[in-house]
Design a protein around this motif. Structure first.
Motif, mmCIF file in Angstrom:
data_model
loop_
_atom_site.group_PDB
_atom_site.id
_atom_site.type_symbol
_atom_site.label_atom_id
_atom_site.label_comp_id
_atom_site.label_asym_id
_atom_site.label_seq_id
_atom_site.Cartn_x
_atom_site.Cartn_y
_atom_site.Cartn_z
ATOM 1 N N VAL A 79 10.178 -7.347 -2.413
ATOM 2 C CA VAL A 79 9.042 -6.623 -2.076
ATOM 3 C C VAL A 79 7.835 -6.685 -3.004
ATOM 4 N N ASP A 80 6.672 -6.475 -2.396
ATOM 5 C CA ASP A 80 5.374 -6.587 -3.446
ATOM 6 C C ASP A 80 5.480 -7.859 -4.144
ATOM 7 N N GLN A 81 5.407 -8.963 -3.643
ATOM 8 C CA GLN A 81 5.226 -10.137 -4.343
ATOM 9 C C GLN A 81 4.068 -10.962 -4.538
ATOM 10 N N LEU A 82 3.116 -10.327 -3.779
ATOM 11 C CA LEU A 82 1.740 -11.160 -3.885
ATOM 12 C C LEU A 82 0.672 -10.776 -4.973
ATOM 13 N N ASN A 83 1.267 -9.566 -5.653
ATOM 14 C CA ASN A 83 0.384 -9.327 -6.980
ATOM 15 C C ASN A 83 -1.096 -8.706 -6.400
ATOM 16 N N THR A 84 -1.023 -7.822 -5.422
ATOM 17 C CA THR A 84 -2.029 -7.347 -4.861
ATOM 18 C C THR A 84 -2.167 -5.849 -4.469
ATOM 19 N N GLY A 85 -3.192 -5.272 -4.520
ATOM 20 C CA GLY A 85 -3.225 -3.611 -4.356
ATOM 21 C C GLY A 85 -2.959 -3.485 -2.768
ATOM 22 N N GLU A 104 -0.484 -4.483 -1.016
ATOM 23 C CA GLU A 104 0.951 -4.111 -0.995
ATOM 24 C C GLU A 104 1.572 -2.944 -1.323
ATOM 25 N N LYS A 105 2.183 -2.153 -0.454
ATOM 26 C CA LYS A 105 2.951 -1.120 -0.742
ATOM 27 C C LYS A 105 4.411 -0.812 -0.320
ATOM 28 N N GLU A 106 5.112 -2.024 -0.360
ATOM 29 C CA GLU A 106 6.502 -2.147 0.076
ATOM 30 C C GLU A 106 7.374 -1.640 -0.823
ATOM 31 N N THR A 107 7.134 -1.338 -2.155
ATOM 32 C CA THR A 107 8.027 -0.604 -2.918
ATOM 33 C C THR A 107 8.289 0.718 -2.760
ATOM 34 N N GLU A 108 7.055 1.234 -2.494
ATOM 35 C CA GLU A 108 7.066 2.745 -1.800
ATOM 36 C C GLU A 108 7.903 2.811 -0.610
ATOM 37 N N LEU A 109 7.461 2.110 0.209
ATOM 38 C CA LEU A 109 8.379 2.033 1.668
ATOM 39 C C LEU A 109 9.896 1.870 1.474
ATOM 40 N N LEU A 110 10.374 1.082 0.298
ATOM 41 C CA LEU A 110 11.601 0.719 0.355
ATOM 42 C C LEU A 110 12.453 2.138 -0.229
ATOM 43 N N ALA A 111 11.685 2.573 -1.410
ATOM 44 C CA ALA A 111 12.102 3.705 -1.919
ATOM 45 C C ALA A 111 12.287 4.914 -0.563
ATOM 46 N N LYS A 112 11.365 5.207 0.248
ATOM 47 C CA LYS A 112 11.460 6.068 1.372
ATOM 48 C C LYS A 112 12.594 5.917 2.205
ATOM 49 N N VAL A 136 13.348 -6.465 -5.600
ATOM 50 C CA VAL A 136 13.192 -7.791 -6.266
ATOM 51 C C VAL A 136 11.794 -7.992 -6.447
ATOM 52 N N HIS A 137 11.208 -8.149 -7.664
ATOM 53 C CA HIS A 137 9.524 -8.351 -7.837
ATOM 54 C C HIS A 137 8.857 -7.351 -7.876
ATOM 55 N N SER A 138 8.490 -6.416 -6.871
ATOM 56 C CA SER A 138 7.793 -5.285 -7.110
ATOM 57 C C SER A 138 6.364 -5.364 -7.926
ATOM 58 N N ILE A 139 5.787 -6.777 -8.108
ATOM 59 C CA ILE A 139 4.841 -6.842 -9.021
ATOM 60 C C ILE A 139 3.454 -6.300 -8.745
ATOM 61 N N SER A 140 3.245 -5.950 -7.335
ATOM 62 C CA SER A 140 2.058 -5.390 -6.644
ATOM 63 C C SER A 140 1.842 -3.942 -7.340
ATOM 64 N N ALA A 200 15.382 7.459 -5.370
ATOM 65 C CA ALA A 200 16.210 6.580 -4.461
ATOM 66 C C ALA A 200 17.318 5.899 -5.328
ATOM 67 N N GLY A 201 17.173 5.936 -6.516
ATOM 68 C CA GLY A 201 18.163 5.242 -7.227
ATOM 69 C C GLY A 201 18.041 3.856 -7.308
ATOM 70 N N LEU A 202 16.881 3.366 -7.109
ATOM 71 C CA LEU A 202 16.372 1.920 -7.062
ATOM 72 C C LEU A 202 16.809 1.234 -8.382
ATOM 73 N N SER A 203 17.261 0.120 -8.225
ATOM 74 C CA SER A 203 17.359 -1.090 -9.472
ATOM 75 C C SER A 203 16.112 -1.946 -9.107
ATOM 76 N N PHE A 204 15.713 -2.616 -10.271
ATOM 77 C CA PHE A 204 14.965 -3.636 -10.204
ATOM 78 C C PHE A 204 14.962 -4.801 -10.947
ATOM 79 N N ILE A 205 14.726 -5.976 -10.123
ATOM 80 C CA ILE A 205 14.808 -7.404 -10.774
ATOM 81 C C ILE A 205 13.268 -7.871 -10.821
ATOM 82 N N ALA A 206 12.780 -8.314 -12.002
ATOM 83 C CA ALA A 206 11.564 -8.594 -11.943
ATOM 84 C C ALA A 206 11.665 -10.105 -12.615
#
Length: 180
Positions: free
Chosen positions: A120-126, A128-136, A150-154, A173-179
């Motif tokens: 999610v959120d790989q493009l480093n741009t404002g 993208e809001k995929e991390t929020e969507l994934l958590a929901k 994975v990523h969430s850099i945006s 949501a108990g998300l873990s992250f890989i950056a």
């Protein structure tokens, strides 16, 4: 060819062993272009990895998305045979259907009792809001603690108030992250 994939994966494992790696998770393509060749090679490499002392896990990489029927059949077939340790996901591959993509892979994760790793959120741009969507969607699916973003850099491109909101949601949501 499957042999080409195998040689590349085997060489990468040998290099990782030299770095004292003990565990590895690799995203392996499965789609109508690659077919099952990369997966066949990864399954062979998994045996090799065990011989050299590396725990090698396989996640599917859905570069052509999960919405096309052919992709769904390949993915379901592989999961039914328990060939993947983790369900990998790339919502951006299903442009315009990212929400359905996430819902589908979380449904598979629940049905097959697998962790889900979502790029999610790989493009480093404002934008993208995929991390929020994934958590929901993780909470809606009851998959708390079983999903990795994975990523969430945006997220870094958003205002601090929004980031804090997403951090709280991700924690719930108990998300873990890989950056990277």
């Amino acid at each position: 060819t499957e042999e080409d994939y195998y040689k590349n994966i085997r060489n990468a494992l040998i290099q990782q062993k030299a770095l004292l790696t003990t565990h590895c998770l690799s995203f392996i393509d499965i789609d109508p272009v690659v077919g099952y060749r990369a997966l066949g090679a990864a399954l062979r490499a998994k045996q090799f990895a065990a011989q050299i002392g590396i725990s090698f896990n396989i996640a599917c990489q859905t570069l052509k998305g999960v919405m096309p029927h052919e992709c769904q059949i390949m993915l379901a077939d592989s999961l039914e045979q328990d060939l993947f340790d983790v369900i990998g996901s790339l919502p951006g591959a299903d442009k315009g259907n990212e929400e359905k993509h996430i819902e589908y892979v979380l449904l598979l994760g629940s049905a097959y009792n697998k962790r889900v790793h979502v790029h999610v959120d790989q493009l480093n741009t404002g934008i993208e809001k995929e991390t929020e969507l994934l958590a929901k969607k993780t909470m809606e699916a009851g998959m708390e603690g079983k999903v990795t973003a994975v990523h969430s850099i945006s997220l870094a491109c958003h205002p601090k108030w929004y980031r804090k909101e997403v951090y709280k949601m991700s924690q719930d949501a108990g998300l873990s992250f890989i950056a990277c």
